[in-house]
Design a protein around this motif. Sequence first.
Motif, PDB file in Angstrom:
ATOM      1  N   ASP A 240      78.123  10.528  22.910  1.00 31.07           N
ATOM      2  CA  ASP A 240      76.857  11.170  22.515  1.00 31.07           C
ATOM      3  C   ASP A 240      76.333  11.994  23.697  1.00 31.07           C
ATOM      4  O   ASP A 240      75.302  11.669  24.295  1.00 31.07           O
ATOM      5  CB  ASP A 240      75.825  10.125  22.061  1.00 31.07           C
TER       6      ASP A 240
ATOM      7  N   ASP B  21      77.630  10.784  29.778  1.00 35.01           N
ATOM      8  CA  ASP B  21      78.783  11.109  28.932  1.00 35.01           C
ATOM      9  C   ASP B  21      79.513  12.321  29.506  1.00 35.01           C
ATOM     10  O   ASP B  21      80.737  12.338  29.608  1.00 35.01           O
ATOM     11  CB  ASP B  21      78.330  11.439  27.517  1.00 35.01           C
TER      12      ASP B  21
ATOM     13  N   ASN C  62      72.180  10.017  22.349  1.00 34.30           N
ATOM     14  CA  ASN C  62      71.280  10.614  23.355  1.00 34.30           C
ATOM     15  C   ASN C  62      70.600  11.856  22.795  1.00 34.30           C
ATOM     16  O   ASN C  62      69.443  12.142  23.071  1.00 34.30           O
ATOM     17  CB  ASN C  62      72.068  11.003  24.606  1.00 34.30           C
TER      18      ASN C  62
ATOM     19  N   ILE D  56      81.322   5.548  24.102  1.00 34.45           N
ATOM     20  CA  ILE D  56      80.223   5.537  25.070  1.00 34.45           C
ATOM     21  C   ILE D  56      78.907   5.998  24.453  1.00 34.45           C
ATOM     22  O   ILE D  56      77.980   6.441  25.141  1.00 34.45           O
ATOM     23  CB  ILE D  56      80.574   6.389  26.311  1.00 34.45           C
ATOM     24  N   GLY D  57      78.838   5.911  23.148  1.00 34.21           N
ATOM     25  CA  GLY D  57      77.603   6.165  22.399  1.00 34.21           C
ATOM     26  C   GLY D  57      77.440   5.062  21.366  1.00 34.21           C
ATOM     27  O   GLY D  57      78.192   4.084  21.361  1.00 34.21           O
TER      28      GLY D  57
ATOM     29  N   ASN E 217      72.753   2.141  23.272  1.00 31.96           N
ATOM     30  CA  ASN E 217      73.829   2.414  22.310  1.00 31.96           C
ATOM     31  C   ASN E 217      73.840   1.387  21.174  1.00 31.96           C
ATOM     32  O   ASN E 217      74.014   1.728  20.011  1.00 31.96           O
ATOM     33  CB  ASN E 217      75.199   2.402  22.996  1.00 31.96           C
TER      34      ASN E 217
ATOM     35  N   ASP F  78      78.552   5.320  31.491  1.00 30.83           N
ATOM     36  CA  ASP F  78      79.718   5.749  30.706  1.00 30.83           C
ATOM     37  C   ASP F  78      80.986   5.907  31.543  1.00 30.83           C
ATOM     38  O   ASP F  78      82.066   5.472  31.103  1.00 30.83           O
ATOM     39  CB  ASP F  78      79.386   7.053  29.968  1.00 30.83           C
TER      40      ASP F  78
HETATM   41 CA    CA Z   1      76.535   7.735  26.127  1.00 29.02          CA
END
Ligand code: CA
Length: 313
Positions: A11, A16, A40, A125-126, A168, A242
Amino acid sequence: MKQERFILDTDPGIDDALTILYALASPEVRMEAITVVNGNCPMKQGVINALSVLELLNASSIPVAAGMDRPLVLPVVNAEVTHGKNGLGYAELPTPHTKPHQNHAVELIKDYVLENPGEISIVAIGPLTNIAMLVRLYPQVVGKVKHLYIMGGAINHCGNMTPQAEFNIYCDPHATHIVFHSGIPFTLVPLDVTYQTLMTEEDLERINQVHSPVSEFIVKSSRYVMEFLSESQAVKGCALNDPLALAALFQSHLLDISHLVLDVDTNQGVSMGKTFADFYNYEQKTENGYVALDVRARDFVELFIDRMIEISQ
Ligand code: CA
Ligand code: RIB
């Protein structure tokens, strides 16, 4: 050296974007594709950000696919206060020329995984909305994903979205529950370790000394989140949330990882999105996930800074 092949589900978002740079600076890994999810920033802005970061690095051959633009059940949550209106803090990148992949993110992940069984890891990573949709639509991928690395959650650490929940997971706890119980082998990289890996002002100045478009991007994006964390949580530095999840893929020696019963609270109350480990396995369940509970933080940050300086040349 055999490269670890992975898909980045993201995201983007400042940390990120730093993860995309870290992947491109690391010969140990091969980022096959980027899939975008709401988090995000709105998902469409995230696609623009991913495409523009890849253009900045002349890496536009890597496909970017649009994914889920809202959580499974809850309303949309974004983090403009943390990542800025455009999702990249003070950094301004030119509008990208490249277009996103024609397939939906979930379709793209499914195709890569089924065509390369046991070869492709996913670094998420989101919020986990895309990954939950993947296992619901295509359960046959469960035995074919090499490993899933998740930046998310807080076990013995407080949350950064509520006192209990990390961003997240808080955005889509229902997706998290699906993923945690899907059977996909996963490693959770929670705030317990990522809030130890802080890029400091001194680290940022070392990158700034390169004086290039890439170093300027790193400095302008990171400074925004450093100001936010300092003002809101008295955290002195940019938490490399991330990038550390990517490090779990190819630098796992830096982490202390435990195999535990892991779960998440999906109830809409004060602990919604809280992740927890049943350290004493009270209900005698089978351990369903791995979780990093400690890290050689400064060793990681030094590695990360060195590679940011390299990729900024
Ligand atoms: Ca992220
Ligand atoms: O809580 C930190 C996580 O939420 C990071 O992935 C950050 O980019 C945001 O998505």
